[in-house]
Design an enzyme around this catalytic site. Structure first.
Site: not given
Ligand code: URA
Length: 421
Positions: A79, A157, A164, A179, A183
């Protein structure tokens, strides 16, 4: 008093939120029972007061549990926290898969100047990231590489992130950490590598901030049973040369075919692939990565993955890029001291490569090709970038010119990998 109101009262005074209260608020918000105004107030209280690790972990787990959960304990995933010209997923994942590390990946679309892997892949005619859970699972088993669009997993999320985005509460460490990891936990890959970008084109502007986020991501993941590690990589200038969807795919294909690409991209893609292999317990990973590229196996894996997700693999050889091309030249000679990632990302954005609003359409054929890297010596009049596309091209040219800073003295080329844990 409702759980949401109670949580606001506790957090605004700097108190700690108990796990059951966090779960109740998250579930209530995902179910539409907690109104936006209460969730916004709570997010702002968290933003200003922070959260201790146990609260952040409880928030992460509650968001991960808010929708369906997949389980791919044998798979690897990576990620990136987002950058300009970041094609590490497009390159390192086919390499890792070709070396025998299956990949189950959840990806997002670009927003603002940062690109998203889903948009890049959609530059291939027919390609889709909209896979059912059963197709996703089958493809991981049969091809060893599947990428699905974020949305189904961790729906809380998705809702909270959107709120947000419009309430000034994005740049909070516990909110970013929970967050991202919610995921990843819901996708269920057993081995994770975080690529935390650092510099003008990234969320984290300083090495200290990037290190803090990397530590949090790894700690949260390990608390949730995922083997994780992190790299902190530079994002002061674009990664590689290409910025924009089809352009980035073209550069990724060149790397996978073993053709020359900028050194920072080549080094980082190989390193990330090797780290994924080590996480999976595959030894002599660097040599395996080299073999996967030189033998053509990594490129073949990409073609197989593209075809499995509906894309025309033969179209990879001739991806459409805009024919409206203009070059930006250096106003004077010198050493390149900076080629600001954020400004170049903005130039690609105004040309149409990204979205200013979530509903904007993306033009896959446009973008920017950076022709120089920090540390290079250049001459007056030398092309420093090529712009593809006509939309707001004057503005894009101005942004690229502003991105370039020159020095009369020698400048060291920056290192791509700043830190690792
Ligand atoms: N990426 C995410 O998924 N969430 C954040 O909060 C920031 C970046």
């Amino acid at each position: 008093m409702s759980a949401a109101l109670e949580a606001i009262e506790v957090k605004k005074r700097g108190g700690g939120l108990p796990e059951d209260m966090i779960r109740s608020v998250v579930a209530g918000y995902a179910a539409g029972e907690v109104p936006d105004y209460q969730m916004s107030a709570l997010l702002m209280a968290i933003f200003t007061r922070g959260m201790v690790y146990e609260e952040t972990l409880a928030l992460t787990a509650a968001m991960a549990d808010s929708g369906g959960r997949y389980s791919f304990p044998e798979c690897v995933d990576k990620h990136s926290t987002g950058g300009i010209g970041d094609k590490i997923s497009l390159t390192s994942l086919p390499i890792a898969a070709a070396c025998g590390a299956p990949v189950a990946k959840l990806s997002g679309r670009g927003l603002g100047q940062t690109g998203g892997t889903v948009d890049k892949l959609e530059a291939i005619p027919g390609f889709t990231c909209d896979l059912s859970e059963s197709s996703f699972r089958r493809q991981v088993e049969e091809v060893g590489l599947a990428i699905v669009e974020a949305g189904e997993v961790a729906p809380a999320d998705k809702e909270i992130y959107a709120l947000r985005d419009v309430t000034g509460t994005v740049d909070s460490l516990p909110l970013i950490g929970s967050s991202i990891v919610s995921k990843k936990a819901a996708t269920g890959a057993g081995h994770l590598l975080y690529d935390v970008k650092c510099g003008s084109g990234a969320f984290m502007k300083t090495a200290a901030e990037a290190r803090e986020l990397a530590e949090l991501l790894v700690r949260l993941s390990e608390s949730l049973g995922i083997r994780a590690s992190a790299l902190i990589t530079g994002m002061a200038e674009p990664l590689g040369a290409a910025v924009g969807n089809a352009l980035e795919l073209r550069e990724s294909l060149a790397l996978l075919r073993g053709e020359p690409v900028p050194e920072d991209l080549d080094h980082e893609a190989r390193l990330v692939a090797a780290r994924l292999l080590y996480l999976k317990g595959i030894s002599d990973a660097e040599a395996a990565v080299d073999r996967a590229i030189s033998s053509g196996a990594a490129y073949e894996k990409l073609r197989e993955f593209v075809a499995a997700q509906g894309g025309e693999a033969d179209a990879l050889e001739s991806l459409a890029v805009s024919e409206a091309v203009r070059e930006v030249v250096a106003p004077e000679g010198g050493y390149v001291a900076g080629f600001d990632a954020l400004s170049i990302g903005q130039a690609a954005l105004v040309l149409g490569a990204g979205r200013e609003r979530k509903t904007d359409a993306v033009d896959h054929s446009v973008g920017v090709e950076a022709l120089v890297k920090v540390g290079e010596e250049i001459e007056a009049g030398q092309p420093v970038a090529r712009l593809y596309g006509e939309r707001r091209a004057e503005e894009a040219e101005r942004l690229v010119k502003e991105a370039l800073s020159l020095s009369s003295g020698k400048v060291e080329a920056p290192t791509a990998i700043l830190d690792s844990l």
